[in-house]
Design an enzyme around this catalytic site. Sequence first.
Site, mmCIF file in Angstrom:
data_model
loop_
_atom_site.group_PDB
_atom_site.id
_atom_site.type_symbol
_atom_site.label_atom_id
_atom_site.label_comp_id
_atom_site.label_asym_id
_atom_site.label_seq_id
_atom_site.Cartn_x
_atom_site.Cartn_y
_atom_site.Cartn_z
ATOM 1 N N SER A 26 0.818 -1.218 0.000
ATOM 2 C CA SER A 26 0.000 0.000 0.000
ATOM 3 C C SER A 26 0.848 1.263 0.000
ATOM 4 C CB SER A 26 -0.970 -0.022 1.187
ATOM 5 O OG SER A 26 -1.868 1.047 1.108
ATOM 6 N N HIS A 27 0.711 2.077 1.034
ATOM 7 C CA HIS A 27 1.346 3.389 1.095
ATOM 8 C C HIS A 27 2.746 3.329 1.696
ATOM 9 C CE1 HIS A 27 -0.680 2.407 4.791
ATOM 10 N NE2 HIS A 27 0.063 3.269 5.438
ATOM 11 N N ASP A 36 -1.810 6.913 -3.631
ATOM 12 C CA ASP A 36 -0.735 6.239 -2.914
ATOM 13 C C ASP A 36 -0.122 5.107 -3.720
ATOM 14 O OD1 ASP A 36 -2.893 4.455 -2.740
ATOM 15 O OD2 ASP A 36 -2.144 3.611 -0.867
ATOM 16 N N ASP A 63 -0.543 1.808 -4.062
ATOM 17 C CA ASP A 63 -1.360 0.859 -4.831
ATOM 18 C C ASP A 63 -2.642 1.461 -5.383
ATOM 19 O OD1 ASP A 63 -2.496 1.038 -2.260
ATOM 20 O OD2 ASP A 63 -3.343 -0.974 -2.397
ATOM 21 N N ASP A 123 -5.251 3.071 -3.922
ATOM 22 C CA ASP A 123 -6.547 3.045 -3.249
ATOM 23 C C ASP A 123 -6.786 4.248 -2.344
ATOM 24 O OD1 ASP A 123 -4.801 2.292 -1.233
ATOM 25 O OD2 ASP A 123 -5.898 0.480 -0.648
ATOM 26 N N ARG A 124 -5.753 4.999 -2.035
ATOM 27 C CA ARG A 124 -5.922 6.183 -1.189
ATOM 28 C C ARG A 124 -5.864 7.455 -2.021
ATOM 29 N NH1 ARG A 124 -3.334 5.065 4.696
ATOM 30 N NH2 ARG A 124 -3.724 2.834 4.769
ATOM 31 N N LYS A 146 -11.295 0.690 -1.408
ATOM 32 C CA LYS A 146 -11.187 2.139 -1.527
ATOM 33 C C LYS A 146 -10.527 2.445 -2.862
ATOM 34 C CE LYS A 146 -7.406 1.959 1.892
ATOM 35 N NZ LYS A 146 -7.825 0.855 2.758
#
Length: 574
Positions: free
Chosen positions: A132-133, A297, A299, A301-302, A397
């Site tokens: 992720s982030h 971010d 991946d 999703d943010r 998300k």
Amino acid sequence: MQAEPALALTAGASAAPAFTVEKVPTKPIDGQKTGTSGLRKKTKVFTSENYLANWIQSLFSSLGDEFKGTTIGLGGDGRYFNKQAAQIILKIAAANGVKKVIVGQNAIMATPAMSALIRRRKLFGGLVMSASHNPGGPDEDWGIKFNYRSGEPAPERITDAIFGFTQSISEIAQADIPDTDLAVMGSSQYGDFEVEVVDPVADYLATLRMVFDFPLLREFLARPDFSLVFDAMHAVTGAYAGPILVDALGAPSSSILNGTPLENFGGGHPDPNLTYAHELVELQWGEGAADLGAASDGDGDRNMILGRRFFVTPSDSVAMIAANAQQCIPYFSSGLKGVARSMPTSGALDRVAAAQSLPFFEVPTGWKFFGNLMDAGKCSVCGEESFGTGADHVREKDGTWAVLAWLSILAVKNKDTPAGAPLVSVEDVAMEHWAKYGRNFFSRYDYEGVDSAAAERLVGHLRSLIDSSAPGTKFGAYELATADDFRYTDPVDGSVAERQGVRFVFTDGSRIIFRLSGTGSAGATVRVYIEQYSDDVSAHKEDTQAALAPIIAVALDISKLAEFTGREKPTVIT
């Protein structure tokens, strides 16, 4: 992995060459418990002998015959080790009876795009290679998670089963097939097993076209008096920004910042907040600020939404999108089924739900809880304060979706604004919203890399404080209404999630929340959430940290956070 050829088995029965399945001896490895968003560790941990392979084999073992003969997706955020990991996963998938794997070209697939792929192609599920982030590279982080049939993160019954198998695993099944060229789109057949390399954008873009009015957005972006800047942070949305924002919607290519995905994210921290997206923040507070600034971010999703010298908190963003969705986004033209937020997210969305008589849900942190509500037709729009916003078009998300949602709001509100007249701005949308619903001042303090034992002692202290604090107890100027460790009973499946965050709620609606995050790869992240409501329009432009200063002081005092963690200042303030 060292194979035992004597255990090889013949597989495959098509015109393409059959392959053998080798049984590779292994043994359990500690620390493979899957968190809210998959398994995350340092890259060097995943690249150590059999670490990744053990988890992948345990995933397939936990699903038994359920997945055999099915098609799954595979892709990730472009970080270091993804391409090598994809080859390992393909070999284990083939050996365990998967019929087909659809892989994003160059092993790319944003998290929301994987959810869209699963849903559009009715896949059994998909594997997302992402932390992720978190930063990427040989010395940074790597991660993997499994998304299930609806495109949602795997439910706990699956992640618990995976963990169980990691504790008893003795062998890994691996197909003796060559590496697949993931740079070339098309299909490769190995016996009965197929690998199809696809455009990672196509299915996702088709889903977005179903949600938004692309001609309206294209017309709005063509206005000479409107400007957009999107910071992909050298992460996965760099592969999506060109095809979507530039090719499909006509934005100038100059509107894309840091648009080349890099295995180490350019040495940056691909977390779209005011600290790590500093290049975008400096641009938006400078003379060349765009009308809409946004970032995503690692991946995809943010998201972070900025106006000119104006920051929209994620808590406010989901509330503002929900408040305007029916009028501005065609997908919601018949109204919202309901809305939901994670428990630490501010109560701004609650006020929209009440005003519009919408079903409202407060859930633990973790997108799988929203997925249950969406599958049951109870929720249309949802969000988390951790820069995650989404809707029921997918079960994750979705950073790009949030950007297009804000573009849609601005496009509709400026539909009748003539050229040369001041545009309705991001700040105008926020001020209008606060005037109607009031403002929930909100901030989060992150203390990253805290010693895990110290973090647990801090939480133990807070739980003891709950037990000793009756309603009416005064904390500084604030009178306690209730204190608890959040417990959630899912209204869809009846499952119970306990100890999801320590809450202190005061009689004026203010809240202080403490929670340990499971998104890091090492140590513990302590998150402190502070919120205070105001319906005084004259105070709505006040600086957030100034407005919250008294209650922040209370939070730090009652928690003894500096004493337990040794930290005088947070790593990140949002």
